[in-house]
Design an enzyme around this catalytic site. Structure first.
Site: not given
Ligand code: GRE
Ligand code: ZN
Length: 331
Positions: A8, A10, A164, A287
């Protein structure tokens, strides 16, 4: 542990990296944005340093799901998917990708997923919760009947779907009034996503499409700890659970769901998830960029589980579920 797969992680493109609803102070935001748009430089160095061989790239949240106009949502999804595909092409041994999907139009979402899997070699999808559709006040969840043909396509393509989190709309977040600190990853993300997962299960989706595999982050958004009660609350009351699905909710969770460690680096929670789901349905994730890779890896590499389970959770389960061995990396 060397050779970890992280699920996960991003990225952002210009159109999405300023659109995600959780307010950060400007200095933090600048740092997050620089982490989101980087793929081949700092990210790769961190992966080398902390034993991550492969990352599955995915778009930040809510991104495409927050774009009410279906055509614009489809354009941004396509652009984000091209950005991820370009980065995978540079290092297919280190990066693979999960498709962003314009769920505002289920037919378009299915076609974009097919394009991503068949033409770009993506290994699944990541969708950020409900979609706003046409008007920004409309929230659409994917248990609704108009999504059944979409799910049939996901099952046909045989790729996992990662659900998600995103925040509820202010209209649906009254319970947090006066307590904005509870929004985002602290609490509201998990609540929102857990209910969406329960809606999918209760709707009978997995009776109709039993091969679907859904991935949840954050060690299952608190569901592993809560599912027994979902099935057993007020057990003496006749006909209390009249949902369309055929079996107890927990059965589907154990057959159609997987969870990752993203943003939840806590050993007792991991053990609870392992007890509920078994070590074969749990996978490593950090994350990034919202959590630090060093913290995720230092915790995971040292947490007190067997080495056999560590290798499954850190690597093998992901290779198998996302069929990464066939995509040309060293696995
Ligand atoms: C996450 O993907 O965990 C996330 C977001 C946006 C803000 C905080 C966050 O996508 O932890
Ligand atoms: Zn995330």
């Amino acid at each position: 542990m060397q050779g970890k797969v992280a699920l996960e992680e991003h990225v952002g493109i210009e159109e999405t990296a300023s659109n995600f609803g959780t307010p950060f102070p400007d200095s933090v935001w600048q740092e997050l944005k620089s982490r989101l748009v980087d793929v081949q430089d700092r990210r790769l160095k961190l992966m080398d340093r902390y034993g991550i061989e492969i990352m599955l790239l995915s778009l930040n949240a809510p991104a495409v799901q927050g774009i009410a106009d279906p055509t614009q949502a489809a354009e941004v999804a396509r652009k984000a998917n091209e950005f991820m595909a370009d980065n995978v092409r540079k290092r297919p041994d280190r990066f693979q990708a999960l498709a962003a999907l314009p769920m505002q139009d289920p037919e378009r979402a299915a076609r974009e997923l097919e394009r991503c899997v068949k033409e770009l070699g993506f290994c699944g999808a990541m969708v950020n919760g409900f979609s706003q559709v046409r008007d920004a006040d409309t929230t659409v969840y994917y248990d609704l009947p108009q999504y059944r043909p979409f799910w049939a396509e996901v099952e046909r393509l045989d790729v996992p779907f990662y659900l998600h989190p995103r925040n509820p709309l202010p209209r649906d977040a009254k319970i947090y009034d006066g307590h904005p600190w509870l929004l985002g990853p602290v609490w509201a993300f998990g609540q929102e996503t857990a209910v969406h997962a329960l809606r999918l299960i209760g709707s009978g989706l997995f009776d109709a499409h039993p091969r679907l595999q859904i991935v949840l982050g954050h060690l299952g958004e608190n569901l592993p700890y809560g599912l027994w009660r979902v099935d057993n609350a007020n057990a003496w009351v006749p006909q209390r659970s009249n949902y369309p699905a055929k079996r107890p909710i927990r059965d589907y969770f154990r057959e159609n769901f997987h969870v990752t460690t993203s943003g939840n680096f806590h050993t007792p929670s991991l053990i609870a998830a392992m007890a509920e789901l078994g070590a074969d349905r749990i996978m490593f994730a950090a994350d990034w960029p919202f959590e630090d890779i060093d913290r995720a890896a230092d915790w995971f590499d040292n947490c007190p589980i067997s080495e056999n389970d560590r290798i499954k959770i850190g690597r093998i389960n992901a290779l198998r579920l996302f069929k990464l061995g066939s995509k040309g990396e060293s696995a």
